[in-house]
Motif scaffolding. Structure first.
Motif, PDB file in Angstrom:
ATOM      1  N   TYR A  76       0.798  -1.084   0.041  1.00 49.16           N
ATOM      2  CA  TYR A  76      -0.140   0.003  -0.099  1.00 49.16           C
ATOM      3  C   TYR A  76       0.855   1.230  -0.052  1.00 49.16           C
ATOM      4  O   TYR A  76       0.512   2.126  -0.782  1.00 49.16           O
ATOM      5  CB  TYR A  76      -1.001  -0.162   1.258  1.00 49.16           C
ATOM      6  N   VAL A  79       2.906   1.144  -3.744  1.00 53.16           N
ATOM      7  CA  VAL A  79       2.001   1.595  -4.965  1.00 53.16           C
ATOM      8  C   VAL A  79       1.085   2.850  -4.879  1.00 53.16           C
ATOM      9  O   VAL A  79       0.114   2.802  -4.097  1.00 53.16           O
ATOM     10  CB  VAL A  79       1.183   0.435  -5.165  1.00 53.16           C
ATOM     11  N   PRO A  80       1.366   4.054  -5.523  1.00 50.62           N
ATOM     12  CA  PRO A  80       0.586   5.104  -5.566  1.00 50.62           C
ATOM     13  C   PRO A  80      -0.761   5.141  -5.935  1.00 50.62           C
ATOM     14  O   PRO A  80      -1.616   5.838  -5.569  1.00 50.62           O
ATOM     15  CB  PRO A  80       1.433   6.225  -6.172  1.00 50.62           C
ATOM     16  N   GLN A  81      -1.090   4.007  -6.601  1.00 53.66           N
ATOM     17  CA  GLN A  81      -2.614   3.930  -7.069  1.00 53.66           C
ATOM     18  C   GLN A  81      -3.561   3.295  -5.817  1.00 53.66           C
ATOM     19  O   GLN A  81      -4.849   3.497  -6.176  1.00 53.66           O
ATOM     20  CB  GLN A  81      -2.729   2.807  -8.266  1.00 53.66           C
ATOM     21  N   PHE A  82      -2.962   2.992  -5.137  1.00 56.15           N
ATOM     22  CA  PHE A  82      -3.683   2.553  -3.718  1.00 56.15           C
ATOM     23  C   PHE A  82      -4.063   3.585  -2.927  1.00 56.15           C
ATOM     24  O   PHE A  82      -4.764   3.489  -2.035  1.00 56.15           O
ATOM     25  CB  PHE A  82      -2.961   1.298  -3.107  1.00 56.15           C
ATOM     26  N   HIS A  83      -3.441   4.802  -2.941  1.00 58.76           N
ATOM     27  CA  HIS A  83      -3.543   5.701  -2.093  1.00 58.76           C
ATOM     28  C   HIS A  83      -4.901   6.574  -2.288  1.00 58.76           C
ATOM     29  O   HIS A  83      -5.438   6.890  -3.462  1.00 58.76           O
ATOM     30  CB  HIS A  83      -2.892   6.786  -2.013  1.00 58.76           C
TER      31      HIS A  83
END
Length: 83
Positions: A76, A79-83
């Motif tokens: 988490y 990976v920036p897409q999970f924020h």
């Protein structure tokens, strides 16, 4: 470009500490699943062993769940897409 060595050292220490912690918790989970002989001492030849108790299996499951949670949290953070 300047490098803040204090922050770099802090990140390095936290990552090493977290890695050691996850390895210790995982090894405790594996240790809880090791069969024992009738006297409670682990035997190499496997003779007269008894399977782990339900409590030992529960402890192992909690240890493995904690390791999976630590890995998921690390992913988490990476990976920036999970924020």
């Amino acid at each position: 470009m300047a490098l803040n060595w204090n922050d770099f050292g802090e990140v390095a220490l936290v990552s090493i500490g977290a890695t050691v912690g996850v390895v210790i918790v995982f090894s405790l989970g594996v240790r809880a699943l090791v069969p024992r002989d009738v006297n409670g001492v682990r035997r190499r030849d496997g003779a007269r062993v008894r399977p782990p108790t339900a409590g030992a299996k529960a402890v192992a499951a909690l240890c493995f769940l904690a390791c999976a949670a630590a890995v998921a949290y690390g992913l988490y953070l990476i990976v920036p897409q999970f924020h």
